[in-house]
Write a protein that holds these residues in place. Structure first.
Motif, short mmCIF file in Angstrom:
data_model
loop_
_atom_site.label_atom_id
_atom_site.label_comp_id
_atom_site.label_asym_id
_atom_site.label_seq_id
_atom_site.Cartn_x
_atom_site.Cartn_y
_atom_site.Cartn_z
N LYS A 151 -7.29 14.40 -15.27
CA LYS A 151 -8.54 13.89 -14.70
C LYS A 151 -8.36 13.35 -13.29
O LYS A 151 -9.29 13.35 -12.47
N ASP A 152 -7.14 12.84 -12.99
CA ASP A 152 -6.89 12.26 -11.67
C ASP A 152 -6.49 13.31 -10.63
O ASP A 152 -6.22 12.97 -9.48
N ASN A 153 -6.45 14.56 -11.04
CA ASN A 153 -6.18 15.64 -10.09
C ASN A 153 -7.46 15.91 -9.30
O ASN A 153 -8.42 16.48 -9.83
N THR A 154 -7.46 15.52 -8.03
CA THR A 154 -8.66 15.66 -7.20
C THR A 154 -8.61 16.88 -6.29
O THR A 154 -9.57 17.15 -5.56
N TRP A 155 -7.49 17.61 -6.33
CA TRP A 155 -7.31 18.68 -5.35
C TRP A 155 -7.57 20.09 -5.90
O TRP A 155 -7.89 20.99 -5.15
N VAL A 156 -7.46 20.28 -7.20
CA VAL A 156 -7.64 21.61 -7.77
C VAL A 156 -9.02 21.74 -8.42
O VAL A 156 -9.36 20.95 -9.31
N ASP A 157 -9.79 22.70 -7.97
CA ASP A 157 -11.07 23.01 -8.60
C ASP A 157 -11.10 24.44 -9.12
O ASP A 157 -11.70 24.73 -10.15
N SER A 158 -10.45 25.35 -8.40
CA SER A 158 -10.48 26.75 -8.78
C SER A 158 -9.15 27.41 -8.40
O SER A 158 -8.53 27.04 -7.39
N LEU A 159 -8.72 28.35 -9.24
CA LEU A 159 -7.51 29.11 -8.97
C LEU A 159 -7.79 30.59 -9.19
O LEU A 159 -8.62 30.94 -10.03
N THR A 160 -7.11 31.43 -8.45
CA THR A 160 -7.21 32.86 -8.68
C THR A 160 -6.12 33.27 -9.67
O THR A 160 -5.18 32.51 -9.95
N VAL A 161 -6.22 34.49 -10.17
CA VAL A 161 -5.17 34.99 -11.05
C VAL A 161 -3.85 35.07 -10.29
O VAL A 161 -2.78 34.77 -10.85
N ALA A 170 -13.29 19.50 -26.82
CA ALA A 170 -13.04 18.30 -27.62
C ALA A 170 -12.43 17.17 -26.79
O ALA A 170 -12.49 16.01 -27.20
N ASN A 171 -11.88 17.51 -25.63
CA ASN A 171 -11.20 16.51 -24.80
C ASN A 171 -11.71 16.51 -23.36
O ASN A 171 -11.00 16.07 -22.45
N LYS A 172 -12.93 17.00 -23.15
CA LYS A 172 -13.42 17.18 -21.78
C LYS A 172 -13.61 15.87 -21.03
O LYS A 172 -13.63 15.87 -19.79
N ASP A 173 -13.71 14.74 -21.75
CA ASP A 173 -13.85 13.46 -21.07
C ASP A 173 -12.54 12.99 -20.47
O ASP A 173 -12.53 12.11 -19.60
N THR A 174 -11.42 13.57 -20.92
CA THR A 174 -10.12 13.14 -20.43
C THR A 174 -9.34 14.27 -19.75
O THR A 174 -8.18 14.08 -19.37
N LEU A 175 -9.96 15.43 -19.60
CA LEU A 175 -9.34 16.56 -18.93
C LEU A 175 -10.31 17.16 -17.92
O LEU A 175 -11.52 16.99 -18.04
N LYS A 176 -9.77 17.88 -16.97
CA LYS A 176 -10.59 18.57 -15.97
C LYS A 176 -10.32 20.07 -16.09
O LYS A 176 -9.17 20.51 -15.99
N VAL A 177 -11.36 20.84 -16.34
CA VAL A 177 -11.18 22.28 -16.45
C VAL A 177 -11.15 22.91 -15.06
O VAL A 177 -11.82 22.44 -14.13
N VAL A 178 -10.33 23.94 -14.91
CA VAL A 178 -10.17 24.63 -13.63
C VAL A 178 -10.90 25.97 -13.68
O VAL A 178 -10.74 26.73 -14.64
N LYS A 179 -11.70 26.25 -12.67
CA LYS A 179 -12.34 27.55 -12.59
C LYS A 179 -11.29 28.62 -12.31
O LYS A 179 -10.28 28.36 -11.65
N VAL A 180 -11.52 29.82 -12.84
CA VAL A 180 -10.64 30.95 -12.58
C VAL A 180 -11.46 32.02 -11.85
O VAL A 180 -12.50 32.45 -12.35
N GLU A 181 -10.99 32.40 -10.69
CA GLU A 181 -11.74 33.32 -9.82
C GLU A 181 -13.16 32.79 -9.57
O GLU A 181 -14.13 33.55 -9.49
#
Length: 322
Positions: A139-149, A236-247
């Motif tokens: 959750k404290d990762n403020t730099w990653v929002d999206s990654l490519t394959v 189930a854990n979205k309040d404590t994790l940050k999902v990363v977009k792919v492409e």
């Protein structure tokens, strides 16, 4: 995660209200109905006894756990056990003849088919839901929002280097990336290996576990961590994790079902031993219950249901095994 109870209770309450409304309406009728017409016997579920055993994918486990719990209320004399040793481990037990079904987060491999044939075990594949393999960071990762394959490949493929966030983007921290991955017996690992690693070696510093909850906790506890697992575990854990977009695409029910969340959308499976369906009424009944309820249970625990036609096909295939 067991919010399927709420859905079922809501349905039961709605049914009760509907029945009550029908009862109130009938009191206004003045014409009496002959007793012979009103005393129709209610259809009852046949009581079964027996044992049914399964094993396999931790990704499929939330769906099956929900189904097993609700099935116990319908057939409380049928003992259903479901182990979680990963897709590969589940197939090993299936091949050894110690289980009636195997849960899998990837299609069965040719070598597994060959081993089943050698063991004289005929089987049928059933799809039960869609999943979107989800990349997550702290959750404290403020730099990653999206990654490519290609970013993922650069991060996760072992090349002898120390992997840092700044290797992916010079503007990101000059900190070592901490990796969490499903173990090599996991179908989720196999799928990631196929579509991201391209069958190259996974980075050696990764922490591996067949238990997705271990991966969740690892990412939760480290600002520089990244991991991947099934969509339901993220929800189930979205309040404590940050999902990363792919492409540039975030995993959601809509993007997973449509295939827009590519290449990480995938079906989930249950493989059933044909002879168990034919010879054990409890196995047939449990699998029928599974296919009739898999869609609702998948949605309840955080996956995506298949089109109704897929479940109808599965039920027809199951009926053909009797």
């Amino acid at each position: 995660m067991k919010n399927w109870k709420y859905l079922l209770m809501t349905t039961m309450v709605g049914s009760a209200l509907a029945l009550g409304a029908c009862g109130n309406a009938s009191t206004s009728e003045t014409t009496e109905t002959p007793a012979a017409e009103t005393e129709k016997p209610q259809e009852e579920t046949a009581v079964l006894e027996g044992k049914v055993a399964g094993d396999g994918s931790s990704t499929v486990a939330p769906i099956m756990e929900a189904i097993v719990e609700e099935y116990a209320a319908v057939q409380n004399k049928v003992q259903v056990t479901v182990g979680v040793s990963g897709t590969g481990g589940g197939f090993e037990k299936f091949i050894a003849g110690s289980t009636d079904f195997a849960n899998a987060s990837r299609p069965i491999k040719d070598e597994e088919k060959e081993k089943l044939a050698a063991a004289g075990i005929d089987f049928t594949e059933f799809k039960v839901a869609y999943d979107g393999l989800s990349l997550v960071v702290n959750k404290d990762n403020t730099w990653v929002d999206s990654l490519t394959v290609e970013d993922l490949k650069k991060m996760w493929v072992e090349d002898g280097s120390v992997k840092k966030w700044s290797d992916i983007n010079p503007e990101w921290p000059d900190e070592e990336i901490v990796f969490y991955s499903p173990g090599t017996d996991s179908g989720t690992y196999d799928y990631f290996d196929e579509v991201v690693l391209d069958e190259a070696d996974l980075v050696k510093t990764a922490t591996l576990s067949e238990d997705d909850n271990v991966l969740v906790q690892g990412v939760q506890g480290d600002k520089n961590a990244i991991g991947y697992f099934g969509y339901a575990y993220y929800l189930a854990n979205k309040d404590t994790l940050k999902v990363v977009k792919v492409e540039g695409v975030e995993p959601t029910n809509e993007t997973i079902e449509s295939g827009e969340y590519s290449p990480l959308s995938r079906p989930l499976f249950v493989y059933v031993k044909n002879s168990a369906v034919k010879e054990n009424p409890a196995t047939y009944d449990f699998m029928k219950y599974t296919l009739e309820n898999a869609g609702d249970m998948a949605e309840a625990v955080g996956y995506v249901k298949l089109p109704d036609a897929d479940y109808d096909k599965g039920l027809a295939d199951l009926e053909g095994l009797k």
